[in-house]
Every structure is written in structure tokens, then in C-alpha cells.
Design a protein around this motif. Sequence first.
Motif, short mmCIF file in Angstrom:
data_model
loop_
_atom_site.label_atom_id
_atom_site.label_comp_id
_atom_site.label_asym_id
_atom_site.label_seq_id
_atom_site.Cartn_x
_atom_site.Cartn_y
_atom_site.Cartn_z
N LYS A 48 0.91 -1.20 0.33
CA LYS A 48 0.05 0.14 -0.10
C LYS A 48 1.37 1.37 0.36
CE LYS A 48 -2.87 -0.61 3.46
NZ LYS A 48 -4.13 -0.62 4.40
N VAL A 49 2.06 1.08 0.65
CA VAL A 49 2.58 2.81 0.86
C VAL A 49 3.53 2.35 -0.51
CG1 VAL A 49 4.94 3.23 1.54
CG2 VAL A 49 3.39 2.41 3.41
N MET A 50 4.04 1.64 -1.37
CA MET A 50 4.61 1.79 -2.57
C MET A 50 3.65 2.29 -3.34
SD MET A 50 6.65 -1.91 -3.73
CE MET A 50 7.84 -2.87 -1.65
N GLY A 51 2.38 1.85 -3.30
CA GLY A 51 1.22 2.17 -4.21
C GLY A 51 0.63 3.75 -4.09
N GLU A 52 0.97 4.47 -2.83
CA GLU A 52 1.20 5.77 -2.41
C GLU A 52 1.87 7.03 -2.34
OE1 GLU A 52 -0.21 5.27 1.85
OE2 GLU A 52 -1.51 4.34 1.45
N LYS A 53 3.27 5.93 -2.93
CA LYS A 53 4.40 7.33 -2.90
C LYS A 53 4.27 6.45 -4.57
CE LYS A 53 4.56 8.25 0.79
NZ LYS A 53 4.43 9.04 1.98
N ASN A 54 3.94 5.10 -5.08
CA ASN A 54 4.78 5.38 -6.57
C ASN A 54 6.12 5.07 -6.91
OD1 ASN A 54 4.03 5.19 -9.86
ND2 ASN A 54 4.43 6.56 -9.66
N VAL A 55 6.34 3.97 -5.97
CA VAL A 55 7.80 3.72 -5.68
C VAL A 55 7.49 2.10 -6.03
CG1 VAL A 55 8.51 5.55 -4.92
CG2 VAL A 55 7.78 3.45 -3.67
N GLY A 56 8.93 1.05 -6.80
CA GLY A 56 8.97 0.04 -6.92
C GLY A 56 9.40 -0.63 -5.61
N ALA A 57 10.44 0.11 -5.00
CA ALA A 57 11.11 -0.20 -3.56
C ALA A 57 10.64 0.48 -2.61
CB ALA A 57 12.63 -0.58 -3.76
N LEU A 58 11.18 0.07 -1.12
CA LEU A 58 10.95 0.20 -0.16
C LEU A 58 12.46 0.25 0.49
CD1 LEU A 58 7.10 0.19 0.72
CD2 LEU A 58 8.64 2.79 0.31
N LEU A 59 12.79 0.82 1.50
CA LEU A 59 14.37 0.95 2.11
C LEU A 59 13.25 0.30 3.88
CD1 LEU A 59 16.68 3.55 2.04
CD2 LEU A 59 16.55 1.11 1.54
N VAL A 60 13.56 -1.13 4.42
CA VAL A 60 13.25 -1.06 5.46
C VAL A 60 13.60 -0.87 6.70
CG1 VAL A 60 12.43 -3.48 6.37
CG2 VAL A 60 12.08 -2.73 4.48
N MET A 61 13.69 -0.15 7.27
CA MET A 61 14.59 0.40 8.59
C MET A 61 14.00 0.25 9.87
SD MET A 61 15.67 4.09 6.97
CE MET A 61 17.11 4.74 7.97
N ASP A 62 14.82 0.23 10.62
CA ASP A 62 14.66 -0.71 12.20
C ASP A 62 15.22 0.16 12.80
OD1 ASP A 62 12.38 -1.80 11.42
OD2 ASP A 62 13.43 -3.95 11.51
N ASN A 63 14.90 0.99 13.87
CA ASN A 63 15.98 2.14 15.07
C ASN A 63 16.89 3.17 14.04
OD1 ASN A 63 14.64 0.73 17.28
ND2 ASN A 63 16.09 -1.22 16.38
N ASN A 64 16.34 3.26 12.77
CA ASN A 64 16.65 4.41 12.32
C ASN A 64 17.89 3.33 11.20
OD1 ASN A 64 15.59 6.42 12.54
ND2 ASN A 64 16.10 6.70 14.09
N GLU A 65 18.30 2.48 11.11
CA GLU A 65 19.11 1.62 10.41
C GLU A 65 18.08 0.74 9.61
OE1 GLU A 65 22.18 -2.19 11.43
OE2 GLU A 65 21.57 -1.36 13.04
N ILE A 66 19.60 0.83 8.10
CA ILE A 66 18.77 0.02 7.55
C ILE A 66 19.30 -1.79 7.23
CG2 ILE A 66 19.56 -0.58 4.51
CD1 ILE A 66 20.52 2.46 4.39
#
Length: 144
Positions: free
Chosen positions: A28-46
Motif C-alpha cells: 500500500k505504501v509503495m502504491g501511495e508513493k508510486n515507487v517500486g521499492a522501499l527501504l526497510v529501516m528498524d531503529n534508523n538503520e537500514i
Amino acid sequence: MTVNQILSIKGGEVFSIVSTISVYDALKVMGEKNVGALLVMDNNEIVGILSERDYARKIVLKDKTSKETLVKDIMGTGIITVKPTDDIDYCMGLMSGKRIRHLPVVDDNVVLGVVSIGDIVKAVIEMQKETIHHLDAYINGTQV
């Protein structure tokens, strides 16, 4: 041209999610932002990256459900990053050699943006247009 120059044109907005949300919510986030990938970040770290390709290959083709599968179960890990001072030839080599389409841009452990293969191709095309313009001006004896 450097990664920093690409980000100055494109912008440095970074879209990220946490690893504990469902793949469905990430899509859903990808669709809303119109991107094909998202960084996965936990505690400000990729900690990973989630792409449409991950969804297609690790959910759809394996008969899993996106609402019941967590991002951490299918995300790509071992993330390769670039620095703002790296040039596009270096990025193209990484993307081609590692068969990846997105490179997070990191400086002093701070994520400054993400460059995609599309961003790199656009930059190469612009550089080629400029070279052609200069060569045309040289051949025709006009000033640039």
C-alpha cells in the motif's frame, strides 16, 4: 556526474517501512508513493529493502498471502549502499554486477536518498545529450 548531483535533481526523499509490518501494508505504501521499492529501516538503520520483485517471487509464486507475511520474511538483505561522491559509472557497475535496481545513498550512517536504475539511465541520457550538443557546435563552428 555524481550521486549527489542526481539527488540534487531528483530530491532526497526516502520512503521506508519497518520490518514488522505486513507485506500487504508495505505494498500500500509503495502504491501511495508510486515507487517500486522501499527501504526497510528498524531503529534508523537500514536492515533491508523490499521491492515489487520480492513480492512477485516470494509471495505470489510461492502461494503465500501478503496480509499474513511480514516484510522481514521476504525483504532483501545485505544491502549495498553508495556515497554521495560516487559517480554514475560506479553505480552502473554495482547495479549490473549485483543485479540490483536500487542503491541507498548513505553518508556518515545517514540515509540521504535512493538512486534507482531509472535515475542512472536518465543521468546518462542527459550527459549524452550534452556531449552531442557540444560536438554539434564544434562541427558547425558555433559557440556553446
